[in-house]
Design an enzyme around this catalytic site. Sequence first.
Site, mmCIF file in Angstrom:
data_model
loop_
_atom_site.group_PDB
_atom_site.id
_atom_site.type_symbol
_atom_site.label_atom_id
_atom_site.label_comp_id
_atom_site.label_asym_id
_atom_site.label_seq_id
_atom_site.Cartn_x
_atom_site.Cartn_y
_atom_site.Cartn_z
ATOM 1 N N HIS A 162 109.744 10.154 19.432
ATOM 2 C CA HIS A 162 110.403 9.213 18.522
ATOM 3 C C HIS A 162 109.570 7.968 18.276
ATOM 4 O O HIS A 162 109.727 7.310 17.247
ATOM 5 C CB HIS A 162 111.771 8.815 19.088
ATOM 6 C CG HIS A 162 112.770 9.925 19.058
ATOM 7 N ND1 HIS A 162 113.707 10.074 18.054
ATOM 8 C CD2 HIS A 162 112.967 10.965 19.908
ATOM 9 C CE1 HIS A 162 114.442 11.141 18.291
ATOM 10 N NE2 HIS A 162 114.017 11.708 19.405
ATOM 11 N N ASP A 370 106.594 0.499 14.853
ATOM 12 C CA ASP A 370 107.856 1.197 15.099
ATOM 13 C C ASP A 370 107.700 2.650 14.698
ATOM 14 O O ASP A 370 107.095 2.956 13.665
ATOM 15 C CB ASP A 370 108.983 0.570 14.278
ATOM 16 C CG ASP A 370 110.287 0.456 15.051
ATOM 17 O OD1 ASP A 370 110.447 1.184 16.041
ATOM 18 O OD2 ASP A 370 111.143 -0.347 14.656
#
Length: 471
Positions: A162, A370
């Site tokens: 992720h 991110d």
Amino acid sequence: MRQSSLVVIANRLPLDDNAAPDGACEWRRSPGGLASALHAILEQAPATWVGWAGGVGPAPALPDIGTLRLQPVSLTEDELRGYYEGFANSTLWPLYHDAVQQPTFDRGWWETYRTVNRRFAEAAAAVAEPGAAVWVQDYHLQLVPAMLRDLRPDLLIGFFMHVPFPPPELYMQLPRRVELLRGMLGADLVGFQREQAAHNVAQLAKKLLGAHATDDAITVGGRTVRTGAFPVSIDVAEMRALATRPDVVTQAGQLRHSLGAPKRVLLSVDRLDYTKGIEHRLTAYSELLRDGFVKVRDTVMVQVAVPSRERVESYRDLRDRIEGEVGRINGEYGRVGEPAIHYLNQPFARSDLAALYLTADVMVVTPLRDGMNLVAKEFVAAREDGAGALVLSEFAGAAAELEQAFLVNPHDVDGLKATLLRAMEADGEDLAARMSSMRRHLTQHDIMAWARAYLSALDHSGRLAERLTAL
């Protein structure tokens, strides 16, 4: 022990920290969190989730959440420090986020990380049906795929990262780089948020393992591991439903009134983390106030910083710095009853987040790095009214999909200031066109589309056909 045809392995079980009044377990839903991403999928059909329940000591006995069975894994105090706070979040996390903060390499942490990964693998092996699919999640458990393959070669094993995966020159700093890479490549399919990550892994597999590797397949040890980008998404229908609920719409109006009914509301919702660019954002906003481009009576900034990893010293230091800077800005530019920044260091319910999204004129999502950032997607999905502007970091995975956002380099404070002003001053027609295009994309690429894409790629033999049909 009951067994499942689909097993999810993640560091945390998706549990709320507080039990319901009747003692039942409830989903733990944080902004942009893994549980939020998988919630819509796993409520569709039976599965087992293997993870840590929080706290230390023996694993508790936990009831099911609907059709989802919970298989808790225990951690001792020393393991929590070494595996989670240490190797996962003080070594891998900063390194995988471009070394925004210097990673710490501690030899003792590695041994604990390996021990805990083995425990997770053994727990999954015990609950997986013959030939089951096991979906391992994220950097905390990077050794699990290979360990699980040794324990249960009959399983179909997927791994999804992720967070970003770093370029080779950063990854090569890791003292245990070969073991970590082999661990991940124990899976049949390794998924990433962006294509660049798959490319980085291919280059490392060639260099460290002598593997034959392309950006979509790596052959090592007589096995071929498929790789690819599968950008994670959100439950668009759920967010739209929340944002159109009459009580949420009313709450949004009340929030704006409570903020002093300003002309413009800027909103940021982050976990309290040094990768999120909160300090850079505060600097930019402070300078806009200083230079008179923004006036407190007309414009209000709301910064939500959800508590995160509070036992880790670097996170406590970050919280202190941010609180100090917010205090300085409010002391210098605020008025009685009119702070320049409303700072909230607390978790929020989903409905409260939706109300905040409706209140915002400009959503500011500017992480320094991110993997994806689902808050940006939630904001776009919530704004069926076509209003609102999204200022989005180029270094968030979401930027590759939400190209109509006001993209910005958050490291460039002057550029960030200029982009904030552009977003605040944009005309309604431009904003509506941008938001409409992004909402169309999200509708076609929601959380179910992500699950179908990944599980279809994993299930090349057709063994998960029935589950995919349910999604």
